[in-house]
Write an enzyme that holds these catalytic residues in place. Structure first.
Site, PDB file in Angstrom:
ATOM      1  CB  THR A   1      -1.456 -10.396  -3.689  1.00  0.00           C
ATOM      2  OG1 THR A   1      -0.486  -9.583  -3.030  1.00  0.00           O
ATOM      3  CG2 THR A   1      -2.787 -10.281  -2.982  1.00  0.00           C
TER       4      THR A   1
ATOM      5  NE  ARG B   1      10.279 -10.292  -9.134  1.00  0.00           N
ATOM      6  CZ  ARG B   1       9.701  -9.117  -8.995  1.00  0.00           C
ATOM      7  NH1 ARG B   1       9.976  -8.157  -9.829  1.00  0.00           N
ATOM      8  NH2 ARG B   1       8.865  -8.884  -8.010  1.00  0.00           N
TER       9      ARG B   1
ATOM     10  CD  GLU C   1     -15.506 -11.242 -14.269  1.00  0.00           C
ATOM     11  OE1 GLU C   1     -16.285 -11.766 -15.063  1.00  0.00           O
ATOM     12  OE2 GLU C   1     -15.530 -10.011 -14.010  1.00  0.00           O
TER      13      GLU C   1
ATOM     14  CB  VAL D   1     -12.686  -5.119 -14.793  1.00  0.00           C
ATOM     15  CG1 VAL D   1     -13.488  -3.848 -14.543  1.00  0.00           C
ATOM     16  CG2 VAL D   1     -11.936  -5.028 -16.105  1.00  0.00           C
TER      17      VAL D   1
ATOM     18  N   GLY E   1     -11.895  -6.589  -9.276  1.00  0.00           N
ATOM     19  CA  GLY E   1     -11.599  -7.707  -8.374  1.00  0.00           C
ATOM     20  C   GLY E   1     -12.636  -8.809  -8.391  1.00  0.00           C
TER      21      GLY E   1
ATOM     22  CG  ASP F   1      -5.653  -0.326 -11.062  1.00  0.00           C
ATOM     23  OD1 ASP F   1      -5.114  -1.354 -11.508  1.00  0.00           O
ATOM     24  OD2 ASP F   1      -6.731  -0.342 -10.434  1.00  0.00           O
TER      25      ASP F   1
ATOM     26  CE  LYS G   1      -8.713  -2.425 -11.536  1.00  0.00           C
ATOM     27  NZ  LYS G   1      -8.675  -2.029 -10.129  1.00  0.00           N
TER      28      LYS G   1
ATOM     29  N   GLY H   1      -7.396  -7.495  -3.471  1.00  0.00           N
ATOM     30  CA  GLY H   1      -6.980  -8.380  -2.375  1.00  0.00           C
ATOM     31  C   GLY H   1      -6.944  -9.834  -2.804  1.00  0.00           C
TER      32      GLY H   1
HETATM   33  P1  NAP Z   1       2.495  -9.272  -6.722  1.00  0.00           P
HETATM   34  O1  NAP Z   1       2.014  -9.598  -5.351  1.00  0.00           O
HETATM   35  O2  NAP Z   1       3.477  -8.178  -6.896  1.00  0.00           O
HETATM   36  O3  NAP Z   1       3.035 -10.618  -7.392  1.00  0.00           O
HETATM   37  C1  NAP Z   1       3.663 -10.620  -8.637  1.00  0.00           C
HETATM   38  C2  NAP Z   1       4.313 -11.987  -8.816  1.00  0.00           C
HETATM   39  O4  NAP Z   1       4.920 -12.044 -10.100  1.00  0.00           O
HETATM   40  C3  NAP Z   1       5.424 -12.288  -7.795  1.00  0.00           C
HETATM   41  O5  NAP Z   1       5.297 -13.591  -7.344  1.00  0.00           O
HETATM   42  C4  NAP Z   1       6.722 -12.123  -8.600  1.00  0.00           C
HETATM   43  O6  NAP Z   1       7.753 -13.004  -8.177  1.00  0.00           O
HETATM   44  C5  NAP Z   1       6.246 -12.538  -9.969  1.00  0.00           C
HETATM   45  N1  NAP Z   1       7.044 -11.971 -11.048  1.00  0.00           N
HETATM   46  C6  NAP Z   1       7.333 -10.685 -11.283  1.00  0.00           C
HETATM   47  N2  NAP Z   1       8.099 -10.576 -12.385  1.00  0.00           N
HETATM   48  C7  NAP Z   1       8.298 -11.822 -12.841  1.00  0.00           C
HETATM   49  C8  NAP Z   1       9.012 -12.377 -13.937  1.00  0.00           C
HETATM   50  N3  NAP Z   1       9.664 -11.600 -14.797  1.00  0.00           N
HETATM   51  N4  NAP Z   1       9.014 -13.709 -14.085  1.00  0.00           N
HETATM   52  C9  NAP Z   1       8.343 -14.513 -13.229  1.00  0.00           C
HETATM   53  N5  NAP Z   1       7.640 -14.041 -12.171  1.00  0.00           N
HETATM   54  C10 NAP Z   1       7.623 -12.718 -11.986  1.00  0.00           C
HETATM   55  O7  NAP Z   1       1.247  -8.878  -7.670  1.00  0.00           O
HETATM   56  P2  NAP Z   1      -0.279  -9.263  -7.455  1.00  0.00           P
HETATM   57  O8  NAP Z   1      -0.901  -8.261  -6.568  1.00  0.00           O
HETATM   58  O9  NAP Z   1      -0.430 -10.691  -7.173  1.00  0.00           O
HETATM   59  O10 NAP Z   1      -0.840  -8.928  -8.932  1.00  0.00           O
HETATM   60  C11 NAP Z   1      -0.688  -9.822 -10.000  1.00  0.00           C
HETATM   61  C12 NAP Z   1      -1.575  -9.347 -11.150  1.00  0.00           C
HETATM   62  O11 NAP Z   1      -2.920  -9.318 -10.696  1.00  0.00           O
HETATM   63  C13 NAP Z   1      -1.281  -7.945 -11.664  1.00  0.00           C
HETATM   64  O12 NAP Z   1      -1.560  -7.892 -13.046  1.00  0.00           O
HETATM   65  C14 NAP Z   1      -2.291  -7.087 -10.914  1.00  0.00           C
HETATM   66  O13 NAP Z   1      -2.608  -5.889 -11.584  1.00  0.00           O
HETATM   67  C15 NAP Z   1      -3.461  -8.017 -10.898  1.00  0.00           C
HETATM   68  N6  NAP Z   1      -4.460  -7.769  -9.869  1.00  0.00           N
HETATM   69  C16 NAP Z   1      -4.070  -7.676  -8.560  1.00  0.00           C
HETATM   70  C17 NAP Z   1      -5.038  -7.470  -7.596  1.00  0.00           C
HETATM   71  C18 NAP Z   1      -4.687  -7.335  -6.142  1.00  0.00           C
HETATM   72  O14 NAP Z   1      -5.576  -7.012  -5.342  1.00  0.00           O
HETATM   73  N7  NAP Z   1      -3.448  -7.578  -5.741  1.00  0.00           N
HETATM   74  C19 NAP Z   1      -6.379  -7.372  -7.964  1.00  0.00           C
HETATM   75  C20 NAP Z   1      -6.745  -7.492  -9.312  1.00  0.00           C
HETATM   76  C21 NAP Z   1      -5.764  -7.692 -10.256  1.00  0.00           C
HETATM   77  P3  NAP Z   1       8.424 -12.898  -6.711  1.00  0.00           P
HETATM   78  O15 NAP Z   1       7.330 -13.215  -5.727  1.00  0.00           O
HETATM   79  O16 NAP Z   1       9.468 -13.961  -6.713  1.00  0.00           O
HETATM   80  O17 NAP Z   1       8.932 -11.514  -6.587  1.00  0.00           O
HETATM   81  N1  HSE Z   2      -4.568  -2.121  -7.300  1.00  0.00           N
HETATM   82  C1  HSE Z   2      -5.894  -2.488  -7.656  1.00  0.00           C
HETATM   83  C2  HSE Z   2      -6.889  -1.765  -6.769  1.00  0.00           C
HETATM   84  C3  HSE Z   2      -6.059  -3.986  -7.520  1.00  0.00           C
HETATM   85  O1  HSE Z   2      -6.486  -1.192  -5.756  1.00  0.00           O
HETATM   86  O2  HSE Z   2      -8.070  -1.758  -7.103  1.00  0.00           O
HETATM   87  C4  HSE Z   2      -7.355  -4.466  -8.104  1.00  0.00           C
HETATM   88  O3  HSE Z   2      -7.375  -4.343  -9.491  1.00  0.00           O
END
Ligand code: NAP
Ligand code: HSE
Length: 438
Positions: free
Chosen positions: A18, A50, A135, A138, A140, A207, A211, A308
């Site tokens: 994402t 991955r 940034e 915490v 988003g 989570d 934060k 998001g």
């Molecule tokens: P995600 O959609 O699950 O994406 C994770 C990515 O990491 C995928 O592309 C996955 O590869 C890759 N990955 C996993 N293990 C790996 C490894 N060992 N080596 C290389 N690549 C690997 O997660 P996301 O939502 O983008 O979140 C990423 C980070 O941002 C997390 O720390 C999360 O807490 C943080 N975050 C997310 C949001 C949110 O709204 N989503 C908001 C704030 C912070 P594949 O695609 O090939 O499986």
């Molecule tokens: N899973 C987290 C949330 C993503 O729902 O707030 C943003 O950090």
């Protein structure tokens, strides 16, 4: 700016989910705008995820691919490593450590990593003279890390509290507005890319606790202490709790709150009742909000999208833009070390009003037995609500009480006594009532 500062800034992105894909989309759409604002091009030279074969809807033909994300830290064509994989340990931690040790700047959205290892990683970044920016970790899209460690740093901070998990706020809002059940709404939040890889981290409050621990570290300068956060999730909240709270003038929100109480650090995450009409009660859907109290600002209230693709990638790119401009600030806002470990505040010292949800057998004397226990423990009742009648006498019905101000310690003793009553048919649920924002 030196000649070096005008060279393109070269990014490696680890994690193309994402957030990683969101970053690529921003560069594709606003790359020229960002170059004009920073005075240099920002380009991606290498990526890792991955699965190499997954269609991610973005063109990766011009960038190098590394199967092992840690290899990105050793590449000569990389100035900044973006860690967008997630997880407190494993590949994410190895990559960040390696990148900092190799004098690469790091930008991460990973709150679990910073909450567990932030202090050690910040020490490496400072020793190597590179940035460790987080940034997006915490709230988003809300620029709260920058606000606490830069813009508001002239203040002695008071309480910092807010809605820190978009998934939970989305679920609670949808449950209230549509009457849908918890599991159904959680599936939507996952499909929208809000939830963590393990959604129990969202609904279990972990989570938000990650934060909150980071916010507490930034605000008070003690070592980030995730293990000291008292955490409660929203899994037990029912549509009935939401409806009964509504009729009493409240909304249920997952709130994180931290403050110093007589020199001890309080850090709490859990569902709370917030009065209708307060700014925090109106924060809905995936939005987050953070209120910061400071001795020269009184209070600042930040609200915005908390999760998001777009909002999170926007925060990541804000950190990249700082680096492109040559702005490197201490990761935790501290020059020359922090205040060490904090004394932990006593959790039972919480003073306030409480919502108590009981399932009581609908028969004479049940309510009287409950009110007698409150009276015996010197707890005054502000209101009571029994909204249903049992079809068969003696069957359990929901009863809700709102107490006047008391201590958590005193209430806990009363609740154990109520749990032992013959009239009590289920584990009582207790939620604090928020005292901020009125
Ligand atoms: P995600 O959609 O699950 O994406 C994770 C990515 O990491 C995928 O592309 C996955 O590869 C890759 N990955 C996993 N293990 C790996 C490894 N060992 N080596 C290389 N690549 C690997 O997660 P996301 O939502 O983008 O979140 C990423 C980070 O941002 C997390 O720390 C999360 O807490 C943080 N975050 C997310 C949001 C949110 O709204 N989503 C908001 C704030 C912070 P594949 O695609 O090939 O499986
Ligand atoms: N899973 C987290 C949330 C993503 O729902 O707030 C943003 O950090």
């Amino acid at each position: 700016m030196t000649e070096q500062d005008h060279k393109p800034l070269r990014l490696a992105i680890a994690g193309l989910g994402t957030v990683g894909v969101g970053v690529l989309k921003i560069l594709q759409k606003n790359g020229e705008l960002i170059a004009a604002r920073t005075g240099r091009a920002v380009e991606v030279t290498a990526v890792s995820a991955r699965s190499r074969d997954k269609d991610r809807g973005v063109d990766l033909s011009a960038v190098a691919w590394e199967d092992d994300p840690v290899a990105l830290a050793a590449r000569d064509d990389v100035d900044v490593v973006l860690e967008l994989i997630g997880g407190s340990d494993g590949a994410a931690k190895s990559l960040v450590e390696q990148a900092l040790n190799n004098k690469k700047h790091v930008v991460t959205a990973n709150k679990a990593l910073i909450a567990h290892h932030g202090a050690g990683l910040a020490d490496i970044a400072v020793a190597k003279g590179v940035a460790l920016n987080f940034e997006a970790a915490v709230a988003g899209g809300i620029p709260i890390v920058k606000a606490l460690k830069e813009s508001l740093q002239a203040n002695d901070y008071g309480r910092v509290y807010g809605i820190l998990n978009g998934t939970c706020n989305y679920i609670l809002t949808e449950m209230e507005e549509t009457g849908r059940d918890f599991a159904d709404v959680l599936k939507d939040a996952q499909a929208l890319g809000y939830a963590e890889a393990d959604p129990s981290f969202d609904v279990g409050g972990i989570d938000a606790a990650h934060k909150l621990a980071i916010l507490a570290g930034l605000a008070f300068g003690y070592d980030i202490d995730f293990d000291a956060v008292q955490v409660d999730g929203v899994e037990q909240i029912t549509a009935n709790d939401i409806n009964l709270s509504k009729s009493l003038g409240y909304r249920i929100k997952l709130i994180g709150s931290t403050s110093l109480i007589d020199g001890a650090l309080a850090q709490e995450v859990g569902p709370m009742l917030v009065p209708h009409g307060t700014p925090i009660s109106d924060v809905s859907g995936v939005f987050n909000a953070v209120a910061v109290e400071g001795d020269f600002i009184n209070q600042c209230f930040f609200e915005g999208p908390g999760a998001g693709e777009g909002p999170t990638a926007s925060a990541v790119m804000g950190d990249v833009i700082d680096i492109a401009r040559g702005l490197v600030t201490p990761p935790l806002g501290l020059v020359g070390g922090g205040r060490g470990p904090a004394k932990v505040a006593d959790k039972d010292a919480h003073i306030g009003a409480f919502y108590v949800h009981l399932m009581l057998r609908d028969e004479p004397g049940g309510m009287a037995a409950v009110t007698n226990i409150f009276s015996d423990h010197d707890i005054s009742i502000a209101s009571m609500l029994q909204s249903e009648r049992a079809e068969i006498a003696g069957d359990p019905v929901p009863v809700v009480l709102i107490t006047h101000e008391t201590t958590a310690a005193r209430l806990n003793v009363a609740i154990s006594a109520i749990s032992g009553l013959k009239a009590n048919a289920a584990l009582p649920r207790v939620l604090p009532i928020a005292t901020f924002g009125e």
